[in-house]
Design an enzyme around this catalytic site. Sequence first.
Site: not given
Ligand SMILES: Cc1cc2nc3c(=O)[nH]c(=O)nc-3n(C[C@H](O)[C@H](O)[C@H](O)COP(=O)(O)OP(=O)(O)OC[C@H]3O[C@@H](n4cnc5c(N)ncnc54)[C@H](O)[C@@H]3O)c2cc1C
Length: 494
Positions: A114, A240, A377, A385-387, A420
């Site tokens: 990360e 989201c 995601d 695509k959500t947390a 959501c």
């Molecule tokens: C405005 C907004 C509102 C949202 N509202 C909601 C909500 O109400 N409810 C909900 O459940 N979800 C919501 N979400 C969506 C939620 O935040 C994401 O779906 C969630 O964070 C996805 O988790 P992830 O680990 O897949 O991606 P992320 O949490 O985005 O993490 C990805 C990680 O990978 C790292 N990375 C990137 N490239 C590389 C690389 N080359 N090598 C190693 N690491 C890398 C990044 O630095 C990052 O830390 C919202 C998002 C946004 C932007």
Amino acid sequence: MATSKVKETKAKTEAAKTKSGATKAKAKASASKAKTKASASKVKASSVKAAAAIKATAEEVKAEEVKAQVTSTPKSEPKVSHYPVLIVGGGAAGVSMANTLRRKSTLLEIALIEPSEQHYYQPGFTIIGGGAYSLKKATKQEADLLHPSIIWVKDFAETFEPEKNSVTLRSGESITYDYLVVCPGLQLDWDKISGLEETLGKNGVCSNYSPKHVEYTWECIKGLESGTTLFTQPPMPIKCAGAPQKIMYLAADRFRKKGILDNFDIQFCNAGPGMFGVPFFAKALTKVIADYGITTNFGSNLVEIDGEAKKATFEVTDGDGKKSKVTKDFDMIHVTPPQSAPDFIKSSPLANAGGWVDLNDRTLQHNKFANIFGLGDAGSTPNAKTAAAVRKQVPVVVKNILRLIKNEAVQEGYEGYGSCPLTTSLNTVMLAEFSYGGKVTPSFPKLDPRENRFIWWIGKKIGFPWLYWYWMLPGHTLDIPSKESYAKEFLDQD
Ligand SMILES: Cc1cc2nc3c(=O)[nH]c(=O)nc-3n(C[C@H](O)[C@H](O)[C@H](O)COP(=O)(O)OP(=O)(O)OC[C@H]3O[C@@H](n4cnc5c(N)ncnc54)[C@H](O)[C@@H]3O)c2cc1C
């Protein structure tokens, strides 16, 4: 010299660097392991190797040994390391994955790649933009979130060689693994909207999708007394899917509470064909839109912004598929950028035709490489695509990796859950929960999911962030069943 450096180090970020250094330090010991390639088709062999590696490396998590290894590393060592479990991405999915696996297996050596020191609670971005939350509360240090025994490799993953069980970092270092979990999130394609990058964060152009600019959204809303406000939504998939309209309701409610709602022309400009992907909720949202007097423009995709002139150009597709350009004036525009799989995933052997990590929808195992999993995601699974989806996916991946280590077959477990919390005002939320195929699957019986409720607003502001920081990320499993049967009586009324 390296020893004294380590001794002097106090800050947590430095501690993380030390762990990363340990990665390099173990190169010699790992080089021979790296040669024993566990190819996808040899998951069995890989499992045996993982079990051996677990025993061999159990003690290595002790800080003293890590220091000793740093001290004894000659600078000319080949930069190859090996871990039984390697995770790419330390966002919602990666941190939760690493810590959950650690709870289930205290000895398994886990490394996580990360690059970022900051970790954001992105679901909080909507209410930051709406003036009801702070960026400070939504930000923590990555080092504080990972269990101390997780090896944090602070770098970007760049290329994958799944046949060799190897990931190469931007630094040039390679890391081999027995099991790989790929979860680097998705990519925000700001550059696909001409003129956007130059004007974002000024001229009334804001976006909750950027931690750098999310506070500017609130500045814009707070500062306006009248005018035209545009809220855009690009083609799916995006993270989201409700976020582009959630901020619109918060702005409209803010204007209403100030008694100035009638001074505004609020427009929702959506590249898609309707309010929401799940018809049950789309219908309910149409009422919310009407209540605020918001105009909807479907098939309307933002392609260009001239910030200084305050003009936004959309490519509009009519019912017959005919395309034309429409330019609108604005006083404020909230932009949701186009989104896609990260470029380094798109160009890798792990990608499907759309560029996403090619996964089985229910086991989350890679469709070609049996010792690779994905979640979050970046995955190809057709969920929202959500947390919230990540919360349900992590236990499935953890369980399946542990099953493979024991030479057992992987099991299906993920039903496509996503959620959501639609902030329909500054004190209400419609809690949309659904699964594969648009099934409405609430977690709570007897409550009509279409209702705008204060209790879910409290959840959004206090409950869900608490769950994220103190339950999900630290690796506790929260198995609240979400059931189609809970929605039945309300679907019958629909
Ligand atoms: C405005 C907004 C509102 C949202 N509202 C909601 C909500 O109400 N409810 C909900 O459940 N979800 C919501 N979400 C969506 C939620 O935040 C994401 O779906 C969630 O964070 C996805 O988790 P992830 O680990 O897949 O991606 P992320 O949490 O985005 O993490 C990805 C990680 O990978 C790292 N990375 C990137 N490239 C590389 C690389 N080359 N090598 C190693 N690491 C890398 C990044 O630095 C990052 O830390 C919202 C998002 C946004 C932007």
